[in-house]
Design an enzyme around this catalytic site. Sequence first.
Site, PDB file in Angstrom:
ATOM      1  CB  SER A  65      -1.252   0.093   1.012  1.00 19.80           C
ATOM      2  OG  SER A  65      -1.862   1.062   1.499  1.00 19.80           O
ATOM      3  CG  ASP A 217      -4.737  -1.967   0.811  1.00 25.45           C
ATOM      4  OD1 ASP A 217      -3.464  -3.100   1.068  1.00 25.45           O
ATOM      5  OD2 ASP A 217      -5.224  -0.359   1.158  1.00 25.45           O
TER       6      ASP A 217
END
Length: 363
Positions: A65, A217
């Site tokens: 991320s 993610d």
Amino acid sequence: MALFKRKPPTPAKAAAAKPSEPPNGKKPIALALQGGGAHGAFQWGILDRLLEDDRLDIRAVTAASAGAMNGAALVSGLAKGGAAEARNSLDKLWRETNQSGGRNVFGDSSIWSSAMTPNWLTDTPAWRSMETLAGSMSPYQFNPFNLNPLKRVLDAAIDFEAVRASDIRLFVAATAVRHARARIFTTAEITDQVLLASACLPHLFQAVEIEGEPYWDGGYLANPPLWPLFYADTPDDVLLMTLNPFEREEAPRAAGEIMDRLNEVVFNAPLAAELRAVAFVQELIEEGRLKEDARGRYRHILMHAIEADGWLGDQSLGSKFNTEWTYLNSLKAKGRQAAEEWLSTCFDQVGVRSSVDLQARFA
């Protein structure tokens, strides 16, 4: 409050130490960068101070991320011009992040928002309405054209050709939606799409499709992934930089506080599981019940950490979406202070032994 207990030197551990004598005078190290939205600016500050110090030889980066974006900017800069260029690359990344979302109709609102309560924004009816909208509509409905401002940020700040040509090992995690499995993209595979996949929050963005697989993610299953460092030709020393506090002094009671804490628990869970495994293997090796493997299956990893606990513990979930320049710089300043503390107390242990005691928490 500290997640990791600092490891005091003992004769037994000192005897098993691994002295490092790097030929270039720098200590080789691998970095593990956790994700956490705008709080990634805290990592920016840490990296900026470490690069300014210039006594570490960064040979590998594993990330997810926002940590993956920092890692790619770092590798891009190091590949193009060393530590000074890496600092410029990180600065460019966060300036572009600010320009894509940090300015509102009132300009830099931090001047007046600093006088209000820390959760003033999330307590407003407008914010609560947006939360309800996000919970009732998918990004395929409210963002049918799949617009993502982060793509412009990445393309403006990172030289992906330089990243792919670098000899620094880069590992980026993303979550394969259909298979519920973490995929690790390596240096030669890194593109803007890979970073967008690693940072794709499913309630905000449509899944990023790569080679026919949709991704969310990476922090859901690997935040950051540590296991690639155990099997690749990377330094034994790993410096972990967290963004989500592990510990809280009090249990949350308000609805917003409960959601904030749940977010932290969820995004810390995969890291906690990996650290527990590292602690277990370390304990077996140190007690002589498991021999290190020349093929790299069992390595005595030397762990170090610059943690969010104590620095970001007062930040709410909503602040992870705050990209105002004043706020980002406040996080950067905290990161530089945290790095300064680590350099003064733990740097000498790099290449010798772990500076944190994983067994005390995870064994």
